[in-house]
Scaffold this motif. Structure first.
Motif, PDB file in Angstrom:
ATOM      1  N   GLU A 177      -4.662 -12.464   9.407  1.00 33.97           N
ATOM      2  CA  GLU A 177      -3.591 -12.013   8.524  1.00 33.97           C
ATOM      3  C   GLU A 177      -4.054 -10.817   7.688  1.00 33.97           C
ATOM      4  O   GLU A 177      -3.282  -9.883   7.443  1.00 33.97           O
ATOM      5  CB  GLU A 177      -3.126 -13.161   7.629  1.00 33.97           C
ATOM      6  CG  GLU A 177      -1.860 -12.847   6.900  1.00 33.97           C
ATOM      7  CD  GLU A 177      -1.282 -14.045   6.168  1.00 33.97           C
ATOM      8  OE1 GLU A 177      -0.231 -13.862   5.548  1.00 33.97           O
ATOM      9  OE2 GLU A 177      -1.878 -15.140   6.188  1.00 33.97           O
ATOM     10  N   ILE A 178      -5.302 -10.839   7.251  1.00 37.29           N
ATOM     11  CA  ILE A 178      -5.866  -9.693   6.515  1.00 37.29           C
ATOM     12  C   ILE A 178      -5.762  -8.441   7.381  1.00 37.29           C
ATOM     13  O   ILE A 178      -5.328  -7.386   6.912  1.00 37.29           O
ATOM     14  CB  ILE A 178      -7.329  -9.961   6.109  1.00 37.29           C
ATOM     15  CG1 ILE A 178      -7.391 -11.012   4.998  1.00 37.29           C
ATOM     16  CG2 ILE A 178      -8.027  -8.672   5.676  1.00 37.29           C
ATOM     17  CD1 ILE A 178      -8.790 -11.506   4.674  1.00 37.29           C
ATOM     18  N   LEU A 179      -6.145  -8.551   8.650  1.00 39.42           N
ATOM     19  CA  LEU A 179      -6.091  -7.410   9.555  1.00 39.42           C
ATOM     20  C   LEU A 179      -4.653  -6.922   9.742  1.00 39.42           C
ATOM     21  O   LEU A 179      -4.392  -5.711   9.732  1.00 39.42           O
ATOM     22  CB  LEU A 179      -6.710  -7.769  10.905  1.00 39.42           C
ATOM     23  CG  LEU A 179      -8.196  -8.147  10.880  1.00 39.42           C
ATOM     24  CD1 LEU A 179      -8.626  -8.735  12.209  1.00 39.42           C
ATOM     25  CD2 LEU A 179      -9.058  -6.962  10.500  1.00 39.42           C
ATOM     26  N   ASN A 180      -3.723  -7.855   9.894  1.00 43.44           N
ATOM     27  CA  ASN A 180      -2.317  -7.489  10.076  1.00 43.44           C
ATOM     28  C   ASN A 180      -1.731  -6.846   8.825  1.00 43.44           C
ATOM     29  O   ASN A 180      -1.045  -5.826   8.908  1.00 43.44           O
ATOM     30  CB  ASN A 180      -1.487  -8.712  10.477  1.00 43.44           C
ATOM     31  CG  ASN A 180      -1.781  -9.170  11.885  1.00 43.44           C
ATOM     32  OD1 ASN A 180      -2.215  -8.400  12.732  1.00 43.44           O
ATOM     33  ND2 ASN A 180      -1.578 -10.446  12.141  1.00 43.44           N
ATOM     34  N   ILE A 181      -1.993  -7.444   7.667  1.00 43.57           N
ATOM     35  CA  ILE A 181      -1.474  -6.893   6.414  1.00 43.57           C
ATOM     36  C   ILE A 181      -2.043  -5.505   6.180  1.00 43.57           C
ATOM     37  O   ILE A 181      -1.329  -4.580   5.777  1.00 43.57           O
ATOM     38  CB  ILE A 181      -1.803  -7.826   5.222  1.00 43.57           C
ATOM     39  CG1 ILE A 181      -1.009  -9.125   5.328  1.00 43.57           C
ATOM     40  CG2 ILE A 181      -1.509  -7.138   3.886  1.00 43.57           C
ATOM     41  CD1 ILE A 181      -1.471 -10.205   4.353  1.00 43.57           C
ATOM     42  N   MET A 224      -5.627  -2.968  -0.049  1.00 42.63           N
ATOM     43  CA  MET A 224      -6.478  -2.539   1.069  1.00 42.63           C
ATOM     44  C   MET A 224      -7.950  -2.538   0.661  1.00 42.63           C
ATOM     45  O   MET A 224      -8.812  -2.935   1.447  1.00 42.63           O
ATOM     46  CB  MET A 224      -6.076  -1.142   1.547  1.00 42.63           C
ATOM     47  CG  MET A 224      -4.809  -1.094   2.360  1.00 42.63           C
ATOM     48  SD  MET A 224      -4.388   0.589   2.899  1.00 42.63           S
ATOM     49  CE  MET A 224      -5.518   0.782   4.279  1.00 42.63           C
ATOM     50  N   LYS A 225      -8.224  -2.095  -0.542  1.00 41.31           N
ATOM     51  CA  LYS A 225      -9.605  -2.054  -1.046  1.00 41.31           C
ATOM     52  C   LYS A 225     -10.176  -3.475  -1.130  1.00 41.31           C
ATOM     53  O   LYS A 225     -11.353  -3.699  -0.820  1.00 41.31           O
ATOM     54  CB  LYS A 225      -9.643  -1.356  -2.408  1.00 41.31           C
ATOM     55  CG  LYS A 225     -11.014  -1.054  -2.900  1.00 41.31           C
ATOM     56  CD  LYS A 225     -11.662   0.025  -2.067  1.00 41.31           C
ATOM     57  CE  LYS A 225     -12.973   0.457  -2.678  1.00 41.31           C
ATOM     58  NZ  LYS A 225     -13.773   1.230  -1.767  1.00 41.31           N
ATOM     59  N   SER A 226      -9.343  -4.435  -1.537  1.00 41.66           N
ATOM     60  CA  SER A 226      -9.785  -5.839  -1.597  1.00 41.66           C
ATOM     61  C   SER A 226     -10.142  -6.373  -0.213  1.00 41.66           C
ATOM     62  O   SER A 226     -11.017  -7.216  -0.078  1.00 41.66           O
ATOM     63  CB  SER A 226      -8.684  -6.724  -2.198  1.00 41.66           C
ATOM     64  OG  SER A 226      -8.383  -6.349  -3.507  1.00 41.66           O
ATOM     65  N   PHE A 227      -9.443  -5.893   0.804  1.00 40.68           N
ATOM     66  CA  PHE A 227      -9.667  -6.345   2.179  1.00 40.68           C
ATOM     67  C   PHE A 227     -10.855  -5.662   2.843  1.00 40.68           C
ATOM     68  O   PHE A 227     -11.376  -6.147   3.839  1.00 40.68           O
ATOM     69  CB  PHE A 227      -8.427  -6.077   3.038  1.00 40.68           C
ATOM     70  CG  PHE A 227      -7.231  -6.926   2.718  1.00 40.68           C
ATOM     71  CD1 PHE A 227      -7.325  -8.081   1.962  1.00 40.68           C
ATOM     72  CD2 PHE A 227      -5.989  -6.560   3.195  1.00 40.68           C
ATOM     73  CE1 PHE A 227      -6.210  -8.856   1.689  1.00 40.68           C
ATOM     74  CE2 PHE A 227      -4.862  -7.334   2.939  1.00 40.68           C
ATOM     75  CZ  PHE A 227      -4.977  -8.475   2.184  1.00 40.68           C
ATOM     76  N   GLU A 228     -11.273  -4.524   2.317  1.00 38.90           N
ATOM     77  CA  GLU A 228     -12.263  -3.669   2.968  1.00 38.90           C
ATOM     78  C   GLU A 228     -13.544  -4.383   3.415  1.00 38.90           C
ATOM     79  O   GLU A 228     -13.960  -4.236   4.570  1.00 38.90           O
ATOM     80  CB  GLU A 228     -12.590  -2.488   2.055  1.00 38.90           C
ATOM     81  CG  GLU A 228     -13.401  -1.416   2.719  1.00 38.90           C
ATOM     82  CD  GLU A 228     -13.567  -0.204   1.811  1.00 38.90           C
ATOM     83  OE1 GLU A 228     -13.517   0.905   2.346  1.00 38.90           O
ATOM     84  OE2 GLU A 228     -13.755  -0.376   0.588  1.00 38.90           O
ATOM     85  N   PRO A 229     -14.195  -5.196   2.561  1.00 39.40           N
ATOM     86  CA  PRO A 229     -15.445  -5.832   3.035  1.00 39.40           C
ATOM     87  C   PRO A 229     -15.226  -6.786   4.208  1.00 39.40           C
ATOM     88  O   PRO A 229     -16.060  -6.867   5.104  1.00 39.40           O
ATOM     89  CB  PRO A 229     -15.979  -6.584   1.817  1.00 39.40           C
ATOM     90  CG  PRO A 229     -15.011  -6.388   0.712  1.00 39.40           C
ATOM     91  CD  PRO A 229     -13.927  -5.484   1.169  1.00 39.40           C
TER      92      PRO A 229
END
Length: 131
Positions: free
Chosen positions: A9-13, A40-45
């Motif tokens: 879901e992270i990848l899709n969002i 997006m920055k929160s998902f980066e790592p």
């Protein structure tokens, strides 16, 4: 706020947010773009770690083509199955992401199409949540 989200879901969002930000025809406010970039920055790592592990698995199970690119072909049943068995637990893992959810009033009626809104659902809070 910590929110549990599956890596898939992270990848899709992330890809939806990128599509919103990169689409010049969508007239979303600079403030909304700023907040989307924060998500997006929160998902980066998580995305960087996923890409590293995925690339390692591609090198492990993939074959080099005529141009020197390594890929795992779905037509190669045995290698594809092994690749997917290694990747599925990662893609389905639940991650605790620190992010500030979007307020409904920030995203609804913002010009973002409904199909994108559906994909962003898990990062939209409710108006009663304390910020």
């Amino acid at each position: 706020m910590k929110k549990k989200i599956k890596l898939m879901e992270i990848l899709n969002i992330n890809s939806v947010i990128k599509a919103i930000i990169d689409n010049e025809r969508l007239e979303v406010s600079p403030l909304l773009k700023f907040k989307l970039l924060g998500i997006m920055k929160s998902f980066e790592p998580y995305i960087m770690n996923y890409e590293t592990v995925k690339n390692d698995a591609i090198r492990k199970y993939g074959k080099t083509d005529d141009k020197g690119n390594i890929e795992v072909s779905p037509q190669d049943d045995e290698l594809w199955k092994a690749f997917m068995e290694e990747m599925n637990p990662i893609i389905n893992s639940e991650e605790a992401v620190e992010l500030t959810p979007l307020k409904p009033e920030e995203i609804f009626n913002s010009g973002v199409p409904s199909d994108y809104l559906m994909k962003l659902y898990s990062v939209i809070g409710n108006s009663k949540e304390r910020r």
